[in-house]
Design a protein around this motif. Structure first.
Motif, mmCIF file in Angstrom:
data_model
loop_
_atom_site.group_PDB
_atom_site.id
_atom_site.type_symbol
_atom_site.label_atom_id
_atom_site.label_comp_id
_atom_site.label_asym_id
_atom_site.label_seq_id
_atom_site.Cartn_x
_atom_site.Cartn_y
_atom_site.Cartn_z
ATOM 1 N N MET A 110 0.846 -1.201 0.000
ATOM 2 C CA MET A 110 0.000 0.000 0.000
ATOM 3 C C MET A 110 0.877 1.244 0.000
ATOM 4 S SD MET A 110 -0.736 1.121 3.910
ATOM 5 C CE MET A 110 -1.418 2.534 3.148
ATOM 6 N N ILE A 111 0.211 2.394 -0.199
ATOM 7 C CA ILE A 111 0.928 3.676 -0.180
ATOM 8 C C ILE A 111 0.339 4.537 0.941
ATOM 9 C CG2 ILE A 111 1.402 5.785 -1.482
ATOM 10 C CD1 ILE A 111 1.096 4.043 -4.060
ATOM 11 N N GLY A 112 1.195 5.069 1.794
ATOM 12 C CA GLY A 112 0.754 5.953 2.865
ATOM 13 C C GLY A 112 1.311 7.357 2.629
ATOM 14 N N ILE A 113 0.471 8.373 2.812
ATOM 15 C CA ILE A 113 0.895 9.744 2.504
ATOM 16 C C ILE A 113 0.535 10.692 3.643
ATOM 17 C CG2 ILE A 113 0.520 11.695 0.935
ATOM 18 C CD1 ILE A 113 0.064 9.647 -1.293
ATOM 19 N N ASP A 114 1.509 11.497 4.049
ATOM 20 C CA ASP A 114 1.271 12.587 5.004
ATOM 21 C C ASP A 114 1.417 13.882 4.210
ATOM 22 O OD1 ASP A 114 1.167 14.368 7.076
ATOM 23 O OD2 ASP A 114 2.995 13.688 8.067
ATOM 24 N N GLN A 166 3.748 -5.955 5.943
ATOM 25 C CA GLN A 166 4.085 -5.862 7.371
ATOM 26 C C GLN A 166 4.260 -4.412 7.829
ATOM 27 O OE1 GLN A 166 5.432 -8.510 5.411
ATOM 28 N NE2 GLN A 166 3.740 -9.595 6.391
ATOM 29 N N GLY A 167 4.077 -3.465 6.916
ATOM 30 C CA GLY A 167 4.211 -2.047 7.278
ATOM 31 C C GLY A 167 5.643 -1.548 7.165
ATOM 32 N N ALA A 168 6.552 -2.352 6.625
ATOM 33 C CA ALA A 168 7.935 -1.876 6.452
ATOM 34 C C ALA A 168 8.006 -0.927 5.254
ATOM 35 C CB ALA A 168 8.872 -3.059 6.242
ATOM 36 N N VAL A 169 8.846 0.090 5.358
ATOM 37 C CA VAL A 169 8.967 1.088 4.293
ATOM 38 C C VAL A 169 9.855 0.542 3.175
ATOM 39 C CG1 VAL A 169 9.782 3.413 3.721
ATOM 40 C CG2 VAL A 169 8.640 3.003 5.920
ATOM 41 N N LEU A 170 9.277 0.389 1.978
ATOM 42 C CA LEU A 170 10.040 -0.099 0.821
ATOM 43 C C LEU A 170 10.682 1.064 0.085
ATOM 44 C CD1 LEU A 170 7.340 -2.586 -0.577
ATOM 45 C CD2 LEU A 170 9.368 -3.119 0.823
ATOM 46 N N ASP A 171 9.998 2.205 0.078
ATOM 47 C CA ASP A 171 10.491 3.369 -0.666
ATOM 48 C C ASP A 171 9.788 4.602 -0.083
ATOM 49 O OD1 ASP A 171 11.800 4.875 -2.518
ATOM 50 O OD2 ASP A 171 10.728 4.091 -4.277
ATOM 51 N N SER A 172 10.381 5.763 -0.226
ATOM 52 C CA SER A 172 9.719 6.960 0.303
ATOM 53 C C SER A 172 10.058 8.205 -0.513
ATOM 54 C CB SER A 172 10.102 7.179 1.775
ATOM 55 O OG SER A 172 11.457 7.540 1.875
ATOM 56 N N LEU A 173 9.185 9.190 -0.402
ATOM 57 C CA LEU A 173 9.352 10.500 -1.052
ATOM 58 C C LEU A 173 9.191 11.569 0.018
ATOM 59 C CD1 LEU A 173 6.850 10.234 -4.062
ATOM 60 C CD2 LEU A 173 9.356 10.307 -4.235
ATOM 61 N N LEU A 215 -3.614 5.553 1.400
ATOM 62 C CA LEU A 215 -4.201 6.160 2.595
ATOM 63 C C LEU A 215 -3.491 7.491 2.849
ATOM 64 C CD1 LEU A 215 -6.176 5.829 4.988
ATOM 65 C CD2 LEU A 215 -4.296 4.737 6.269
ATOM 66 N N LEU A 216 -4.276 8.562 2.982
ATOM 67 C CA LEU A 216 -3.693 9.903 3.154
ATOM 68 C C LEU A 216 -4.087 10.484 4.506
ATOM 69 C CD1 LEU A 216 -5.118 9.785 0.021
ATOM 70 C CD2 LEU A 216 -3.510 11.702 -0.211
ATOM 71 N N CYS A 217 -3.164 11.224 5.116
ATOM 72 C CA CYS A 217 -3.491 11.961 6.337
ATOM 73 C C CYS A 217 -2.908 13.381 6.240
ATOM 74 C CB CYS A 217 -2.947 11.245 7.585
ATOM 75 S SG CYS A 217 -1.161 11.310 7.773
ATOM 76 N N GLY A 218 -3.300 14.240 7.162
ATOM 77 C CA GLY A 218 -2.754 15.602 7.185
ATOM 78 C C GLY A 218 -3.735 16.619 6.642
ATOM 79 N N MET A 219 -3.209 17.806 6.345
ATOM 80 C CA MET A 219 -4.062 18.932 5.956
ATOM 81 C C MET A 219 -4.754 18.723 4.616
ATOM 82 S SD MET A 219 -4.174 20.970 8.498
ATOM 83 C CE MET A 219 -4.740 22.569 7.905
ATOM 84 N N VAL A 220 -4.372 17.665 3.885
ATOM 85 C CA VAL A 220 -5.077 17.314 2.657
ATOM 86 C C VAL A 220 -6.554 17.019 2.968
ATOM 87 C CG1 VAL A 220 -4.493 14.845 2.852
ATOM 88 C CG2 VAL A 220 -4.926 15.862 0.584
ATOM 89 N N GLY A 221 -6.843 16.681 4.233
ATOM 90 C CA GLY A 221 -8.231 16.427 4.633
ATOM 91 C C GLY A 221 -8.910 17.614 5.277
ATOM 92 N N SER A 260 4.368 20.459 3.153
ATOM 93 C CA SER A 260 5.226 19.307 2.835
ATOM 94 C C SER A 260 4.406 18.145 2.304
ATOM 95 C CB SER A 260 5.980 18.858 4.093
ATOM 96 O OG SER A 260 5.058 18.365 5.041
ATOM 97 N N PHE A 261 5.077 17.251 1.590
ATOM 98 C CA PHE A 261 4.448 16.048 1.023
ATOM 99 C C PHE A 261 5.384 14.883 1.293
ATOM 100 C CE2 PHE A 261 3.941 12.855 -2.271
ATOM 101 C CZ PHE A 261 2.574 12.747 -2.436
ATOM 102 N N ARG A 262 4.937 13.911 2.093
ATOM 103 C CA ARG A 262 5.741 12.725 2.374
ATOM 104 C C ARG A 262 4.942 11.488 2.013
ATOM 105 N NH1 ARG A 262 8.390 13.820 8.308
ATOM 106 N NH2 ARG A 262 9.546 15.692 7.708
ATOM 107 N N ALA A 263 5.535 10.631 1.214
ATOM 108 C CA ALA A 263 4.843 9.403 0.789
ATOM 109 C C ALA A 263 5.718 8.199 1.088
ATOM 110 C CB ALA A 263 4.523 9.480 -0.698
#
Lengths: 296, 296
Positions: B1-5, B19-26, B60-66, B10-13
């Motif tokens: 899955m992709i998680g975004i703050d 298992q929730g381990a980070v494979l890649d990030s932006l 799944l997105l969180c932060g001021m985008v909502g 700022s934009f962090r993905a």
């Protein structure tokens, strides 16, 4: 004589008779920030030339004109200081056509030894000393930087500055709190709500964010934001002053109509007695200091 | 899955495995303030297009985008709230090529009933809940608006925001305090001097003006002004939090390296224990919420 209160953003001049009564006055923009380097003699002549031409020869100046950014720096005088010490410390200014003297600012140290400074307000306080006699008194001079001074034994015993007005201005103009605010008439109800909020736990920085939360959730009208914020900040200022001890008598209050009215509302909300004085009490202070100076 | 703050600035993905381990990030600029009206789907596709092309179907997105200024408003959920309540309140977003869900923000009320709000930090707190188990804990998430949260019974019991970071920024950029400041390396000594000053009487608004008085009288170096001001404001934030009661255990601290280090210095100055957590604890929170959502 001529008395001048030359501040950062304002210029007020009074033509005074031998008894210190105001014969004529000027109140204009043209604070020291508008004067180019070396331009103070010319700016002064432009403002009071007609009074000089009519025969005035003595000019006493107070305020930020005596700061490093002003005409010439008048060193700070430490508290306690009264009219005699202040008059003895005036600084001569080079000016053709009149004898010019500059009133020094004052310094004080708080209980922890941290310094504080004022320029201009010391002259208002000298005026109040004349009104109040030698009685002990607590004075509040609201402004961009509010000054709270203690008078005792005919002198200024000490003072503390509160950064209230400037904090309000930068928060409204530049922070996210200002983005919620909409123009509207000042609201006494919103102001007093802020004053009461300042008495609750959480601290000023939490209460500031609360302004936004209240707005987001529709609990505070956008047009009331500025009044609420004023109440919050003045309320915290007052809480800090009261934490040092309840005033023994009325608080003596002198400032612009808008600010003095707001502070008076906050005092009443706290059940504190107060007495308002005219903002041009500075003219009286200038006349009193001038009386003591050995003019040539 | 992709998680975004996706925050205000700022934009962090994160691309996360099962298992929730980070494979890649932006981690890039491109906060919601930079997105034109209606431009959120396009901005999202531009950022995570390669991950979608690689087969990811859940975002799944969180932060001021909502927030109201973001893509779509996700109504606030009241505290206490835990992972289950938060997951049950996610909001679907229309987006072609993946299933998108938005994490709601939280509201809380302080002892006086005044509301507070957060968006994005609730997801960090869910991540911390997983790390800390069900134990009671006090959490500090420093930022433009610092959040202090209480965790209890595996849920977020309540929180309070402090307007510290934004107040520092507007004072340095727009007030007379900033005019005294000169650029220089951060000074721990000046910062701690500010933290100690915050424990003295006088109130924050008096201490703020003291920054200027100290500078004018040569008692505070221009290059130290910003560090001193940080210490003063963070010190007052901490005083306000401690006034509500001393923490029972260590303060759990998660934030950017610079801010977390500053808060840790202030905690140590107060003799308070603390435990630092990685700032990307938000990725763990996103993974945990995603686990609970009934994806189509």
């Amino acid at each position: 004589m001529i008395g001048i209160d030359w501040g950062t953003t304002s210029f007020r001049a009074y033509r005074l008779d031998a008894q210190g009564a105001v014969l004529d006055s000027l109140d204009r923009e043209g604070g020291i920030l508008t004067v180019p380097s070396g331009g103070f003699p010319e700016a002064l002549r432009a403002a009071i030339g007609p009074w000089l031409a009519a025969g005035e020869t003595r000019v006493l100046l107070c305020g930020m004109v005596g700061s490093r950014q002003g005409w010439q720096e008048a060193p700070y005088l430490p508290c306690p200081a009264g009219p005699a010490e202040i008059a003895a410390a005036v600084v001569p200014l080079a000016f053709e056509g009149a004898t010019c003297r500059l009133v020094p600012g004052l310094t004080a140290r708080d209980a922890a030894g941290v310094p504080d400074v004022m320029r201009g307000e010391e002259t208002k306080l000298v005026g109040l000393l004349a009104v109040l006699g030698g009685a002990e008194a607590l004075v509040c001079l609201p402004g961009t930087h509010s000054k709270w001074a203690r008078l005792a034994g005919g002198r200024i015993a000490g003072f503390a500055t509160q950064f209230t007005g400037e904090t309000r201005a930068v928060l409204l103009q530049h922070s996210i709190l200002g983005r919620l605010a909409e123009p509207g008439p000042a609201s006494d109800a919103a102001f007093l709500r802020g004053v009461r909020r300042a008495r609750e736990p959480g601290g000023l920085l939490h209460h500031l964010f609360g302004t936004r939360a209240l707005g987001l959730l529709g609990d505070l009208a956008p047009a009331d934001t500025a009044s609420y914020l004023s109440g919050l900040l003045i309320g915290h200022e007052l809480q800090a002053v009261l934490a040092e001890g309840a005033p023994a008598g009325p608080i003596h209050l002198a400032g612009s109509e808008t600010l003095a009215r707001a502070y008076a509302l906050a005092f009443a909300e706290h059940g504190l007695g107060y007495r308002r004085h005219a903002d041009d009490i500075v003219a009286r202070g200038l006349a009193l200091i001038a009386e003591t100076i050995p003019w040539p």
